[in-house]
Design a protein around this motif. Structure first.
Motif, mmCIF file in Angstrom:
data_model
loop_
_atom_site.group_PDB
_atom_site.id
_atom_site.type_symbol
_atom_site.label_atom_id
_atom_site.label_comp_id
_atom_site.label_asym_id
_atom_site.label_seq_id
_atom_site.Cartn_x
_atom_site.Cartn_y
_atom_site.Cartn_z
ATOM 1 N N TRP A 1 0.839 -1.215 0.000
ATOM 2 C CA TRP A 1 0.000 0.000 0.000
ATOM 3 C C TRP A 1 0.866 1.255 0.000
ATOM 4 O O TRP A 1 1.874 1.328 0.691
ATOM 5 C CB TRP A 1 -0.872 -0.021 1.258
ATOM 6 C CG TRP A 1 -1.790 1.157 1.426
ATOM 7 C CD1 TRP A 1 -3.096 1.236 1.043
ATOM 8 C CD2 TRP A 1 -1.485 2.417 2.047
ATOM 9 N NE1 TRP A 1 -3.625 2.467 1.382
ATOM 10 C CE2 TRP A 1 -2.651 3.205 2.011
ATOM 11 C CE3 TRP A 1 -0.332 2.951 2.646
ATOM 12 C CZ2 TRP A 1 -2.706 4.494 2.531
ATOM 13 C CZ3 TRP A 1 -0.385 4.243 3.153
ATOM 14 C CH2 TRP A 1 -1.562 4.998 3.099
ATOM 15 N N PHE B 1 0.172 -1.081 -4.782
ATOM 16 C CA PHE B 1 -1.073 -0.366 -5.080
ATOM 17 C C PHE B 1 -0.895 1.069 -4.593
ATOM 18 O O PHE B 1 -0.830 1.321 -3.393
ATOM 19 C CB PHE B 1 -2.255 -1.038 -4.377
ATOM 20 C CG PHE B 1 -2.561 -2.411 -4.926
ATOM 21 C CD1 PHE B 1 -3.518 -2.566 -5.924
ATOM 22 C CD2 PHE B 1 -1.874 -3.528 -4.467
ATOM 23 C CE1 PHE B 1 -3.796 -3.833 -6.447
ATOM 24 C CE2 PHE B 1 -2.143 -4.789 -4.982
ATOM 25 C CZ PHE B 1 -3.107 -4.938 -5.970
ATOM 26 N N HIS B 2 -0.795 1.988 -5.533
ATOM 27 C CA HIS B 2 -0.522 3.393 -5.194
ATOM 28 C C HIS B 2 -1.817 4.198 -5.066
ATOM 29 O O HIS B 2 -2.905 3.695 -5.327
ATOM 30 C CB HIS B 2 0.379 4.009 -6.271
ATOM 31 C CG HIS B 2 1.687 3.284 -6.451
ATOM 32 N ND1 HIS B 2 2.617 3.167 -5.441
ATOM 33 C CD2 HIS B 2 2.219 2.622 -7.516
ATOM 34 C CE1 HIS B 2 3.678 2.485 -5.878
ATOM 35 N NE2 HIS B 2 3.454 2.135 -7.134
ATOM 36 N N GLY B 3 -1.631 5.464 -4.685
ATOM 37 C CA GLY B 3 -2.765 6.393 -4.672
ATOM 38 C C GLY B 3 -3.828 6.068 -3.636
ATOM 39 O O GLY B 3 -4.971 6.515 -3.732
ATOM 40 N N SER C 1 0.607 9.619 -5.336
ATOM 41 C CA SER C 1 0.317 9.498 -6.764
ATOM 42 C C SER C 1 1.586 9.184 -7.558
ATOM 43 O O SER C 1 2.694 9.188 -7.016
ATOM 44 C CB SER C 1 -0.305 10.811 -7.243
ATOM 45 O OG SER C 1 0.489 11.888 -6.781
ATOM 46 N N ALA D 1 -7.251 11.827 1.618
ATOM 47 C CA ALA D 1 -7.959 11.937 0.336
ATOM 48 C C ALA D 1 -9.110 12.941 0.385
ATOM 49 O O ALA D 1 -9.581 13.394 -0.656
ATOM 50 C CB ALA D 1 -8.488 10.565 -0.080
ATOM 51 N N THR E 1 -5.428 3.393 -3.209
ATOM 52 C CA THR E 1 -6.560 2.649 -3.788
ATOM 53 C C THR E 1 -7.018 1.497 -2.889
ATOM 54 O O THR E 1 -8.153 1.047 -3.007
ATOM 55 C CB THR E 1 -6.214 2.076 -5.188
ATOM 56 O OG1 THR E 1 -4.920 1.473 -5.102
ATOM 57 C CG2 THR E 1 -6.214 3.148 -6.247
ATOM 58 N N LEU E 2 -6.152 1.045 -1.991
ATOM 59 C CA LEU E 2 -6.570 -0.042 -1.097
ATOM 60 C C LEU E 2 -7.124 0.480 0.226
ATOM 61 O O LEU E 2 -7.302 -0.281 1.171
ATOM 62 C CB LEU E 2 -5.414 -1.012 -0.836
ATOM 63 C CG LEU E 2 -4.899 -1.805 -2.038
ATOM 64 C CD1 LEU E 2 -3.835 -2.811 -1.611
ATOM 65 C CD2 LEU E 2 -6.027 -2.544 -2.756
#
Ligand code: GTR
Length: 326
Positions: free
Chosen positions: A30, A63-65, A34, A192, A67-68
């Protein structure tokens, strides 16, 4: 003929079983940032090095950004083993591992170089052990610079300027206490969500380092960046402690080496990005507010230390060890 066939069959069953046991370990990692962000590039490098140094026995899919999920959720996932790896800021780890929380005391480090000297010494070992005991083993430390306040409307020159201001903080009571001591209203919130919150006025301000201020676009909606530099928080490449404990000695060495090399890369990229981010936001019209005397901020935040040490008397030696590190 029959015998030959059964030997063949048996052979392939054994072969398949063997293939299963030597099958590559597939890890998931994780990261909140970005594309192009120093941590993103360095975590991809880590993944590449893990595969290379273990001869493909271990692979890591990044998994970047975010997303997880959010950072606090991902920290739990790595602790529980749902994910194996995370690039975490120690801020949201503090509420879980008491030793790691000392880095979230405002102004505890003189500068980033001091922070790394501390992490490389006995205090760093205590912090790492405290984290490992909670299931999160730090393999290497990343640079996250210093965090400063930003908001729309006016610069922050003195603690009084924060009075009545609604300020987003990461999930950690120390940060909420810090804003409250300045007379502001702390608003813990996921990373976020901060852009929209600033844009719509749900919060008046936030605090972060140059690269995050720039990469998230927060500078577009909060154009005053005031260099309070009140927090210098390290980040880690953290691994689920059981996953690491279950590795062979060779794999442990390979993964640790990969993390060290990734962190060397991250620190270089970080230094360059801090400058580039500053240049970019200034070109976009951000007002950078130098604060000659941080004394008043330090004094106003001092009760955060006192409250913390009153509630965590056992951590006083660790705090003193950090303060005594040159
Ligand atoms: C950044 C940090 C992230 C996250 C974020 C935040 O500087 O790299 O991991 O902690 O700050 O403010 O939530």
């Amino acid at each position: 003929m029959y015998k030959k066939l059964s030997t063949l069959l048996l052979g392939s069953v054994v072969g398949l079983t063997l293939m299963n046991t030597v099958q590559a370990d597939e890890w998931r990692g994780w990261n909140i940032h970005s594309d192009g962000y120093p941590n993103t590039v360095a975590m991809d490098k880590f993944s590449e090095l893990v595969a290379e140094k273990t001869g493909g026995d271990i692979t890591l899919k990044m998994f970047h950004g975010g997303t997880l999920g959010s950072q606090p959720d991902a920290i739990e996932q790595v602790r529980l083993g749902g994910l194996q790896i995370g690039n975490f800021n120690l801020g949201p780890i503090g509420p879980i591992a008491a030793e790691a929380n000392v880095v979230s005391l405002p102004f505890i480090f003189k500068d980033v170089a001091h922070m790394f000297r501390v992490l490389d010494g006995d205090a760093g070992k205590l912090i790492a052990d405290g984290m490992a005991a909670k299931g999160l083993l730090p393999l290497a430390w990343y640079d996250a610079g210093a965090r400063s306040f930003y908001n729309a409307g006016k610069p922050v020159n003195t603690p009084a300027d924060v009075e009545g201001m609604k300020v987003r903080v990461m999930n950690n009571d120390l940060y909420s206490g810090m804003i409250a001591e300045l007379g502001g209203n702390p608003s813990p919130m996921a990373f976020a969500e901060v852009y929209q919150a600033l844009k719509t006025g749900v919060v008046d301000g936030a605090e972060n380092n140059w690269p995050s201020y720039e990469a998230t676009g927060h500078f577009e909606v909060a154009g005053y960046y005031s260099l309070t530099q009140h927090l210098i928080i390290p980040e880690c490449i953290c691994i689920n402690a059981d996953t690491f404990a279950g590795l062979s000695d060779e794999h442990k060495a390979a993964v640790t080496e990969a993390a060290q090399e990734s962190s060397a890369m991250q620190r270089e990229l970080w230094a360059a990005r801090e400058e580039a981010s500053r240049e970019k936001v200034v070109a976009a019209g951000v007002v950078v507010n130098e604060i000659a005397d941080k004394g008043p901020f330090q004094a106003a935040m001092a009760p955060v230390y006192e409250n913390y040490l009153a509630a965590n008397a056992d951590l006083k030696p660790l705090v003193e060890l950090i303060q005594a590190t040159d």
